[in-house]
Design an enzyme around this catalytic site. Sequence first.
Site, mmCIF file in Angstrom:
data_model
loop_
_atom_site.group_PDB
_atom_site.id
_atom_site.type_symbol
_atom_site.label_atom_id
_atom_site.label_comp_id
_atom_site.label_asym_id
_atom_site.label_seq_id
_atom_site.Cartn_x
_atom_site.Cartn_y
_atom_site.Cartn_z
ATOM 1 N N GLY A 46 0.807 -1.258 0.096
ATOM 2 C CA GLY A 46 -0.032 -0.066 -0.067
ATOM 3 C C GLY A 46 0.802 1.435 0.051
ATOM 4 O O GLY A 46 2.091 1.425 -0.442
ATOM 5 N N CYS A 48 1.922 3.010 2.558
ATOM 6 C CA CYS A 48 2.959 2.994 3.459
ATOM 7 C C CYS A 48 4.296 2.494 2.836
ATOM 8 O O CYS A 48 5.532 3.283 2.991
ATOM 9 C CB CYS A 48 2.523 2.201 4.825
ATOM 10 S SG CYS A 48 3.857 1.772 5.879
ATOM 11 N N ALA A 120 -11.700 -4.739 -6.773
ATOM 12 C CA ALA A 120 -12.849 -5.535 -5.996
ATOM 13 C C ALA A 120 -13.858 -4.578 -6.011
ATOM 14 O O ALA A 120 -13.730 -3.232 -5.824
ATOM 15 C CB ALA A 120 -12.556 -5.969 -4.873
ATOM 16 N N GLY A 186 0.824 23.515 2.753
ATOM 17 C CA GLY A 186 0.633 22.525 4.076
ATOM 18 C C GLY A 186 1.801 22.146 4.748
ATOM 19 O O GLY A 186 2.582 21.673 4.366
ATOM 20 N N ILE A 190 3.522 15.393 6.466
ATOM 21 C CA ILE A 190 4.068 15.387 4.940
ATOM 22 C C ILE A 190 4.904 16.573 4.724
ATOM 23 O O ILE A 190 6.295 16.506 4.290
ATOM 24 C CB ILE A 190 3.180 14.966 4.100
ATOM 25 C CG1 ILE A 190 2.627 13.655 4.304
ATOM 26 C CG2 ILE A 190 3.759 15.113 2.689
ATOM 27 C CD1 ILE A 190 1.503 13.150 3.168
ATOM 28 N N VAL A 274 -2.132 18.717 1.873
ATOM 29 C CA VAL A 274 -3.084 19.219 2.682
ATOM 30 C C VAL A 274 -3.988 18.393 3.466
ATOM 31 O O VAL A 274 -5.289 18.590 3.655
ATOM 32 C CB VAL A 274 -3.680 20.420 2.015
ATOM 33 C CG1 VAL A 274 -2.819 21.649 1.800
ATOM 34 C CG2 VAL A 274 -4.360 19.850 0.790
ATOM 35 N N HIS A 448 22.278 3.425 31.171
ATOM 36 C CA HIS A 448 23.125 4.549 30.884
ATOM 37 C C HIS A 448 24.251 4.043 30.066
ATOM 38 O O HIS A 448 24.770 3.058 30.143
ATOM 39 C CB HIS A 448 23.697 4.942 31.949
ATOM 40 C CG HIS A 448 24.620 6.031 32.361
ATOM 41 N ND1 HIS A 448 24.251 7.417 31.906
ATOM 42 C CD2 HIS A 448 25.978 6.064 31.943
ATOM 43 C CE1 HIS A 448 25.358 8.091 31.815
ATOM 44 N NE2 HIS A 448 26.536 7.337 31.915
HETATM 45 P P1 NAD Z 1 -1.780 16.748 7.538
HETATM 46 O O1 NAD Z 1 -3.352 16.687 7.776
HETATM 47 O O2 NAD Z 1 -0.691 16.162 8.409
HETATM 48 O O3 NAD Z 1 -1.579 18.264 7.287
HETATM 49 C C1 NAD Z 1 -2.101 19.198 6.357
HETATM 50 C C2 NAD Z 1 -1.877 20.643 6.688
HETATM 51 O O4 NAD Z 1 -2.174 21.394 5.488
HETATM 52 C C3 NAD Z 1 -2.602 21.006 7.940
HETATM 53 O O5 NAD Z 1 -1.588 21.555 8.605
HETATM 54 C C4 NAD Z 1 -3.497 22.103 7.127
HETATM 55 O O6 NAD Z 1 -3.821 23.090 8.069
HETATM 56 C C5 NAD Z 1 -3.052 22.574 6.027
HETATM 57 N N1 NAD Z 1 -3.685 23.117 4.986
HETATM 58 C C6 NAD Z 1 -4.980 22.777 4.385
HETATM 59 N N2 NAD Z 1 -5.524 23.235 3.410
HETATM 60 C C7 NAD Z 1 -4.431 24.213 3.299
HETATM 61 C C8 NAD Z 1 -4.210 25.209 2.290
HETATM 62 N N3 NAD Z 1 -5.331 25.381 1.254
HETATM 63 N N4 NAD Z 1 -3.296 26.078 2.387
HETATM 64 C C9 NAD Z 1 -2.174 25.801 3.193
HETATM 65 N N5 NAD Z 1 -2.078 24.920 4.216
HETATM 66 C C10 NAD Z 1 -3.400 24.273 4.158
HETATM 67 O O7 NAD Z 1 -1.826 16.220 6.263
HETATM 68 P P2 NAD Z 1 -0.553 15.786 5.329
HETATM 69 O O8 NAD Z 1 0.824 16.434 5.802
HETATM 70 O O9 NAD Z 1 -0.845 15.974 3.899
HETATM 71 O O10 NAD Z 1 -0.259 13.977 5.703
HETATM 72 C C11 NAD Z 1 -1.395 13.259 5.327
HETATM 73 C C12 NAD Z 1 -1.588 12.168 6.444
HETATM 74 O O11 NAD Z 1 -0.568 11.181 6.150
HETATM 75 C C13 NAD Z 1 -1.734 12.557 7.725
HETATM 76 O O12 NAD Z 1 -2.750 11.989 8.267
HETATM 77 C C14 NAD Z 1 -0.548 12.112 8.293
HETATM 78 O O13 NAD Z 1 -0.884 11.718 9.770
HETATM 79 C C15 NAD Z 1 -0.010 10.991 7.558
HETATM 80 N N6 NAD Z 1 1.352 10.902 7.663
HETATM 81 C C16 NAD Z 1 1.806 10.391 8.662
HETATM 82 C C17 NAD Z 1 3.206 10.360 8.824
HETATM 83 C C18 NAD Z 1 3.967 9.989 9.987
HETATM 84 O O14 NAD Z 1 3.185 9.345 10.843
HETATM 85 N N7 NAD Z 1 5.292 10.337 10.211
HETATM 86 C C19 NAD Z 1 3.997 10.918 7.695
HETATM 87 C C20 NAD Z 1 3.347 11.205 6.629
HETATM 88 C C21 NAD Z 1 2.130 11.169 6.536
#
Ligand code: NAD
Length: 471
Positions: A46, A48, A120, A186, A190, A274, A448
């Site tokens: 997937g 990940c 599916a 955003g 990510i 975003v 330690h």
């Molecule tokens: P996110 O929800 O973490 O962050 C998106 C950000 O974009 C938010 O802060 C939001 O306020 C901002 N935003 C939204 N619309 C906007 C706009 N028009 N202009 C400017 N800013 C705007 O989403 P993501 O970073 O895309 O990540 C996606 C998913 O993947 C999340 O659920 C995240 O937890 C997951 N992810 C997790 C990890 C990790 O665990 N280390 C790593 C990558 C992704």
Amino acid sequence: MSQNRKEDGMAEVVVIGGGPGGYVAAMKLAMNGKKTILVERDQIGGTCLNRGCIPTKALMHCSEVLETIRHSERSGICVDSWHVDRQKVDAYKNEVVEKLSGGVAWLLKKRGVQVIRGTAVFTGERQLKITLPGGEEQYLSPQWVIIATGSESALPPIEGINGKHVMTSTEALDVTDLPQNLVIIGGGVIGLEIGSIYSRFGVKTTILEALPELLPSADREAVQVLQDAVGRTIQIQTGAKVNAIRDFGDEKKVCYEVDGTAREITAQKVLVCVGRKPNTRELGLDRAGVAVSDRGYILVNECCETTAKHVYAIGDVNGRTLLAHAASAQGILVSEKICGRDAEVNINLIPSCIYTRPELAYVGKTEEDLKKAHIPYRVGRFPLNANGKALSMDEPEGFVKILIGKPYGEILGAHLVGARATDLIAELALAINAECTVEELIHTVHAHPTISEAVFEAAELAYFGQTVHVI
Ligand code: NAD
């Protein structure tokens, strides 16, 4: 009836989607003797394994090696000449991905899970049609179905969002052709992770975040440490509402507003991150009696049961927690249920990790949550610049903060920012899940020199108000 129709397959459980939710559920079921079919239209692993966590971490590693070389003179290691071979960096990332996804495919086979490469759709209640790559169709009528189809990048309705040189995180993983400068729309997980990688590779990077603050669900103090550190190499503009991305010669011009004032910035490439949207379209969920929310996420209860009997939805597709480990935990829970056992896994306590430098990791309640709920608490906060291992590693930035309840000392939340935070959080997740008191944490000897000693000392600070290594 289609001429390409294949004989109905026999399976007790069909899992749709082979990411960390689906493949874990499928293997657990097979390990417990259930005849299980996993249907995947693309690659096993997937988002990940193929386009998310794993390739990002491989690139993160490469960029950290580069950063270490850049700063190695401080440790007396003088590297006279070096260069970045982007093709090799890309090959390294691909090798890690292939090793892992090949490994998962091999494990599925060894466990006796039948993997069908195909798409599916529901044709009725627990009735599935699988379209195979050659156009043939296969029909399945299992006792249980687990939907684990994940999510994809969401693109906001901004003018020019589909234009050339506007990337999602998927395209951003190809580092063979890096731009000189990049605007990231955003400032979530990510944006911060890919921004860190690109800026270490020398790309001038700007993050535009719509909210007034980064990462609103994390501890404010910890986010400030992260923001100060990341802000040394990446320009971060909060409160920035992007309204258009236009062509500007060979470059892109991103138009945005801050406090009602129009601003613009140009860059060779734009990354949009975003948030995500669920992969529920074209699944025929209405035919299966599976209801979705306004935003398209599959509605589930605490056990990941959908509105249709014996149909579960796990992972991003139910919108509970969009994290790979949350999906796997839900997969374990559902597989236990299907095998008729009481599921013990706690899917409500999910650690969050951000792999910037310093790393950020947290679990349980924040101070803001506790204040809002009027829960009395005490704080222990131990700075990493007083920890021998962090100093030896030349990574003294950050702290461990532990929140405990009054008067019993139960551990309510933990917020770590600094080196190894994403590994250390496991101890605190265990402590909260096992309902440990802070005394039990204090009475556990921490090795330690390790950064885990900062966990012990933060616990002492929360309980006694003092500890050996800080005044
Ligand atoms: P996110 O929800 O973490 O962050 C998106 C950000 O974009 C938010 O802060 C939001 O306020 C901002 N935003 C939204 N619309 C906007 C706009 N028009 N202009 C400017 N800013 C705007 O989403 P993501 O970073 O895309 O990540 C996606 C998913 O993947 C999340 O659920 C995240 O937890 C997951 N992810 C997790 C990890 C990790 O665990 N280390 C790593 C990558 C992704």
